[in-house]
Design a protein around this motif. Structure first.
Motif, PDB file in Angstrom:
ATOM      1  N   ALA A 168      -6.181  -6.547   3.227  1.00 22.10           N
ATOM      2  CA  ALA A 168      -4.793  -6.844   2.869  1.00 22.10           C
ATOM      3  C   ALA A 168      -3.920  -5.603   3.010  1.00 22.10           C
ATOM      4  CB  ALA A 168      -4.735  -7.391   1.451  1.00 22.10           C
ATOM      5  N   ALA A 169      -4.456  -4.436   2.610  1.00 20.71           N
ATOM      6  CA  ALA A 169      -3.692  -3.192   2.711  1.00 20.71           C
ATOM      7  C   ALA A 169      -3.389  -2.878   4.173  1.00 20.71           C
ATOM      8  CB  ALA A 169      -4.458  -2.049   2.066  1.00 20.71           C
ATOM      9  N   CYS A 170      -4.366  -3.088   5.038  1.00 19.15           N
ATOM     10  CA  CYS A 170      -4.158  -2.825   6.467  1.00 19.15           C
ATOM     11  C   CYS A 170      -3.127  -3.784   7.053  1.00 19.15           C
ATOM     12  CB  CYS A 170      -5.471  -2.938   7.226  1.00 19.15           C
ATOM     13  SG  CYS A 170      -6.617  -1.563   6.926  1.00 19.15           S
ATOM     14  N   ALA A 171      -3.223  -5.051   6.673  1.00 16.48           N
ATOM     15  CA  ALA A 171      -2.259  -6.026   7.176  1.00 16.48           C
ATOM     16  C   ALA A 171      -0.845  -5.646   6.753  1.00 16.48           C
ATOM     17  CB  ALA A 171      -2.622  -7.423   6.681  1.00 16.48           C
ATOM     18  N   GLY A 172      -0.699  -5.175   5.519  1.00 15.64           N
ATOM     19  CA  GLY A 172       0.603  -4.781   5.019  1.00 15.64           C
ATOM     20  C   GLY A 172       1.178  -3.553   5.690  1.00 15.64           C
ATOM     21  N   ARG A 173       0.302  -2.745   6.277  1.00 17.94           N
ATOM     22  CA  ARG A 173       0.748  -1.509   6.929  1.00 17.94           C
ATOM     23  C   ARG A 173       0.754  -1.624   8.457  1.00 17.94           C
ATOM     24  NH1 ARG A 173      -0.077   2.663   2.839  1.00 17.94           N
ATOM     25  NH2 ARG A 173       0.449   4.238   4.404  1.00 17.94           N
ATOM     26  N   GLY A 174       0.391  -2.764   8.984  1.00 18.12           N
ATOM     27  CA  GLY A 174       0.352  -2.933  10.425  1.00 18.12           C
ATOM     28  C   GLY A 174      -0.771  -2.184  11.099  1.00 18.12           C
ATOM     29  N   VAL A 175      -1.887  -2.005  10.388  1.00 16.21           N
ATOM     30  CA  VAL A 175      -3.044  -1.289  10.918  1.00 16.21           C
ATOM     31  C   VAL A 175      -4.120  -2.294  11.313  1.00 16.21           C
ATOM     32  CG1 VAL A 175      -4.933   0.285  10.334  1.00 16.21           C
ATOM     33  CG2 VAL A 175      -2.596   0.819   9.622  1.00 16.21           C
ATOM     34  N   ASP A 176      -4.634  -2.173  12.524  1.00 22.78           N
ATOM     35  CA  ASP A 176      -5.686  -3.063  13.000  1.00 22.78           C
ATOM     36  C   ASP A 176      -7.061  -2.522  12.624  1.00 22.78           C
ATOM     37  OD1 ASP A 176      -3.874  -4.772  14.170  1.00 22.78           O
ATOM     38  OD2 ASP A 176      -4.016  -3.844  16.143  1.00 22.78           O
ATOM     39  N   ILE A 177      -7.873  -3.370  12.046  1.00 26.03           N
ATOM     40  CA  ILE A 177      -9.263  -3.030  11.752  1.00 26.03           C
ATOM     41  C   ILE A 177     -10.078  -3.363  12.991  1.00 26.03           C
ATOM     42  CG2 ILE A 177     -11.265  -3.527  10.300  1.00 26.03           C
ATOM     43  CD1 ILE A 177      -9.196  -4.353   8.097  1.00 26.03           C
ATOM     44  N   VAL A 178     -10.667  -2.350  13.603  1.00 27.82           N
ATOM     45  CA  VAL A 178     -11.382  -2.569  14.864  1.00 27.82           C
ATOM     46  C   VAL A 178     -12.896  -2.535  14.698  1.00 27.82           C
ATOM     47  CG1 VAL A 178      -9.454  -1.738  16.224  1.00 27.82           C
ATOM     48  CG2 VAL A 178     -11.207  -0.126  15.516  1.00 27.82           C
ATOM     49  N   ALA A 179     -13.379  -2.121  13.512  1.00 19.92           N
ATOM     50  CA  ALA A 179     -14.830  -2.105  13.292  1.00 19.92           C
ATOM     51  C   ALA A 179     -15.127  -1.861  11.824  1.00 19.92           C
ATOM     52  CB  ALA A 179     -15.507  -1.021  14.139  1.00 19.92           C
ATOM     53  N   TYR A 180     -16.313  -2.315  11.422  1.00 16.77           N
ATOM     54  CA  TYR A 180     -16.896  -1.955  10.139  1.00 16.77           C
ATOM     55  C   TYR A 180     -18.036  -0.995  10.427  1.00 16.77           C
ATOM     56  CZ  TYR A 180     -19.185  -2.338   5.588  1.00 16.77           C
ATOM     57  OH  TYR A 180     -19.747  -2.049   4.361  1.00 16.77           O
ATOM     58  N   GLY A 181     -17.898   0.245   9.965  1.00 16.24           N
ATOM     59  CA  GLY A 181     -18.891   1.271  10.253  1.00 16.24           C
ATOM     60  C   GLY A 181     -20.023   1.245   9.244  1.00 16.24           C
ATOM     61  N   SER A 182     -21.021   0.399   9.506  1.00 16.38           N
ATOM     62  CA  SER A 182     -22.147   0.297   8.581  1.00 16.38           C
ATOM     63  C   SER A 182     -23.156   1.401   8.865  1.00 16.38           C
ATOM     64  CB  SER A 182     -22.827  -1.066   8.712  1.00 16.38           C
ATOM     65  OG  SER A 182     -23.783  -1.067   9.764  1.00 16.38           O
ATOM     66  N   TYR A 183     -24.092   1.538   7.949  1.00 14.36           N
ATOM     67  CA  TYR A 183     -25.197   2.475   8.157  1.00 14.36           C
ATOM     68  C   TYR A 183     -26.528   1.729   8.185  1.00 14.36           C
ATOM     69  CZ  TYR A 183     -21.796   6.134   7.793  1.00 14.36           C
ATOM     70  OH  TYR A 183     -20.710   6.936   8.036  1.00 14.36           O
ATOM     71  N   TYR A 184     -26.458   0.490   8.621  1.00 14.88           N
ATOM     72  CA  TYR A 184     -27.673  -0.294   8.787  1.00 14.88           C
ATOM     73  C   TYR A 184     -28.478   0.269   9.952  1.00 14.88           C
ATOM     74  CZ  TYR A 184     -30.853  -4.196   9.487  1.00 14.88           C
ATOM     75  OH  TYR A 184     -31.985  -4.965   9.622  1.00 14.88           O
ATOM     76  N   ARG A 185     -29.753   0.526   9.708  1.00 19.87           N
ATOM     77  CA  ARG A 185     -30.647   1.067  10.734  1.00 19.87           C
ATOM     78  C   ARG A 185     -31.598  -0.035  11.185  1.00 19.87           C
ATOM     79  NH1 ARG A 185     -31.019   6.698  11.408  1.00 19.87           N
ATOM     80  NH2 ARG A 185     -29.697   7.919  10.004  1.00 19.87           N
ATOM     81  N   ALA A 186     -31.342  -0.545  12.380  1.00 14.80           N
ATOM     82  CA  ALA A 186     -32.144  -1.642  12.906  1.00 14.80           C
ATOM     83  C   ALA A 186     -33.605  -1.232  13.028  1.00 14.80           C
ATOM     84  CB  ALA A 186     -31.610  -2.070  14.266  1.00 14.80           C
ATOM     85  N   GLY A 187     -34.495  -2.144  12.618  1.00 10.62           N
ATOM     86  CA  GLY A 187     -35.921  -1.882  12.729  1.00 10.62           C
ATOM     87  C   GLY A 187     -36.465  -0.946  11.690  1.00 10.62           C
ATOM     88  N   SER A 188     -35.600  -0.438  10.799  1.00  3.89           N
ATOM     89  CA  SER A 188     -36.027   0.490   9.758  1.00  3.89           C
ATOM     90  C   SER A 188     -35.661  -0.029   8.371  1.00  3.89           C
ATOM     91  CB  SER A 188     -35.388   1.864   9.983  1.00  3.89           C
ATOM     92  OG  SER A 188     -35.739   2.765   8.960  1.00  3.89           O
ATOM     93  N   ASP A 189     -34.417  -0.491   8.211  1.00  6.40           N
ATOM     94  CA  ASP A 189     -33.994  -1.045   6.928  1.00  6.40           C
ATOM     95  C   ASP A 189     -34.622  -2.413   6.702  1.00  6.40           C
ATOM     96  OD1 ASP A 189     -32.481   1.184   6.582  1.00  6.40           O
ATOM     97  OD2 ASP A 189     -30.541   0.211   6.890  1.00  6.40           O
ATOM     98  N   GLU A 190     -34.661  -2.812   5.442  1.00  6.81           N
ATOM     99  CA  GLU A 190     -35.118  -4.151   5.104  1.00  6.81           C
ATOM    100  C   GLU A 190     -34.264  -5.171   5.852  1.00  6.81           C
ATOM    101  OE1 GLU A 190     -37.023  -7.352   3.686  1.00  6.81           O
ATOM    102  OE2 GLU A 190     -37.646  -5.264   3.320  1.00  6.81           O
ATOM    103  N   PRO A 191     -34.875  -6.078   6.627  1.00 13.06           N
ATOM    104  CA  PRO A 191     -34.076  -7.010   7.433  1.00 13.06           C
ATOM    105  C   PRO A 191     -33.028  -7.777   6.632  1.00 13.06           C
ATOM    106  CG  PRO A 191     -36.370  -7.121   8.102  1.00 13.06           C
ATOM    107  CD  PRO A 191     -36.328  -6.238   6.878  1.00 13.06           C
ATOM    108  N   GLY A 192     -33.360  -8.154   5.404  1.00  8.88           N
ATOM    109  CA  GLY A 192     -32.417  -8.906   4.595  1.00  8.88           C
ATOM    110  C   GLY A 192     -31.170  -8.136   4.217  1.00  8.88           C
ATOM    111  N   ALA A 193     -31.225  -6.807   4.359  1.00  9.70           N
ATOM    112  CA  ALA A 193     -30.069  -5.980   3.995  1.00  9.70           C
ATOM    113  C   ALA A 193     -28.886  -6.226   4.915  1.00  9.70           C
ATOM    114  CB  ALA A 193     -30.447  -4.499   4.023  1.00  9.70           C
ATOM    115  N   PHE A 194     -29.153  -6.750   6.109  1.00 19.70           N
ATOM    116  CA  PHE A 194     -28.039  -6.979   7.030  1.00 19.70           C
ATOM    117  C   PHE A 194     -27.117  -8.085   6.544  1.00 19.70           C
ATOM    118  CE2 PHE A 194     -26.031  -8.861  10.796  1.00 19.70           C
ATOM    119  CZ  PHE A 194     -25.348  -7.740  11.247  1.00 19.70           C
ATOM    120  N   ASP A 195     -27.619  -8.975   5.729  1.00 21.85           N
ATOM    121  CA  ASP A 195     -26.784 -10.074   5.233  1.00 21.85           C
ATOM    122  C   ASP A 195     -25.558  -9.539   4.503  1.00 21.85           C
ATOM    123  OD1 ASP A 195     -26.283 -12.964   4.529  1.00 21.85           O
ATOM    124  OD2 ASP A 195     -26.517 -12.138   2.514  1.00 21.85           O
TER     125      ASP A 195
END
Length: 254
Positions: free
Chosen positions: A53-80
């Motif tokens: 909502a804050a980004c929409a109010g400021r005209g800022v586009d969200i282009v990605a969510y920078g997660s720290y999920y490590r494929a093949g290493s983290d618990e698979p269910g953590a991606f949910d």
């Protein structure tokens, strides 16, 4: 299509969301990748909605969510939780890491775990209309171009995208070779200038590397791509303003 400029929010982990948006405004940046460690914690859907909502109010586009999920290493269910947070944030793609070990350290079985998990989470995200973007980073399966290309080929999903950023000490010719090889799938580069010892330097000194890299992105011209500033000297907002001016000049935007 143009290369748009923006910010990776973890550049300013010491600032709150509102302050990050203020700095972006000063720097003339209107695209952001929000980090999943401080600004939009994974699983905090309320925070994700407030940031959206804050980004929409400021005209800022969200282009990605920078997660720290490590494929093949983290618990698979953590991606949910990662996926649900990205949906609440309205992010079109999720950045992940390809495992927790470099390509030379992985035997075939462990490598297969990473590849299989990348394929799995990409399919899950695709159902929600979200892409998966893999960080090119030391200590992961994308630590060399050859390993990264093999990962993308083996995972084999159209919603899987590479990110790119330079390794310390990377030769400009090699940088262009990597970026060119990752096109047309390459959607985002993280833009910074570090000394060989990891000291953060003004971006202007990185011209020998970044000018040809940005030229290669612009020459592709077949999709919207992003050059997101990350890591400025002394974590100083004033340095971001300076680097944003440099980046826009390089891209021909003044």
């Amino acid at each position: 299509m143009s290369v748009r400029t923006g910010l990776v929010s973890v550049t300013f982990r010491q600032l709150g969301v509102g302050d990050v948006l203020d700095v972006m405004d000063l720097a003339g940046l209107d695209a952001v990748e929000w980090g999943g460690d401080v600004h939009v914690p994974t699983g905090d859907l309320g925070a994700a909605q407030r940031v959206a909502a804050a980004c929409a109010g400021r005209g800022v586009d969200i282009v990605a969510y920078g997660s720290y999920y490590r494929a093949g290493s983290d618990e698979p269910g953590a991606f949910d939780a990662v996926l649900r947070t990205a949906i609440a944030l309205g992010a079109p793609r999720i950045r992940v890491w390809a495992g927790a070990a470099g390509s030379a350290e992985l035997d075939p079985a462990r490598r297969d775990l990473v590849v299989d998990d990348v394929r799995r989470i990409t399919a899950l995200a695709a159902v929600e209309g979200i892409e998966i973007a893999v960080e090119h980073h030391p200590g992961t399966l994308t630590d060399t171009l050859e390993s990264a290309l093999a990962l993308y080929a083996e995972a084999g999903h159209p919603r899987l995208r590479p990110y790119w950023q330079p390794r310390l000490g990377l030769d400009p010719d090699e940088a262009v070779r990597e970026v060119t090889a990752l096109l047309p799938g390459l959607v985002t580069v993280h833009v910074f200038n570090w000394a060989a010892d990891g000291t953060k330097l003004p971006l202007v000194g990185g011209a020998p590397l970044w000018l040809p890299v940005l030229d290669a992105l612009r020459a592709a011209g077949d999709a919207q791509r992003y050059a997101l500033l990350e890591f400025v000297p002394d974590d100083d907002p004033v340095a971001l303003v300076r680097d944003a001016i440099t980046l826009r000049e390089w891209l021909g935007g003044g």
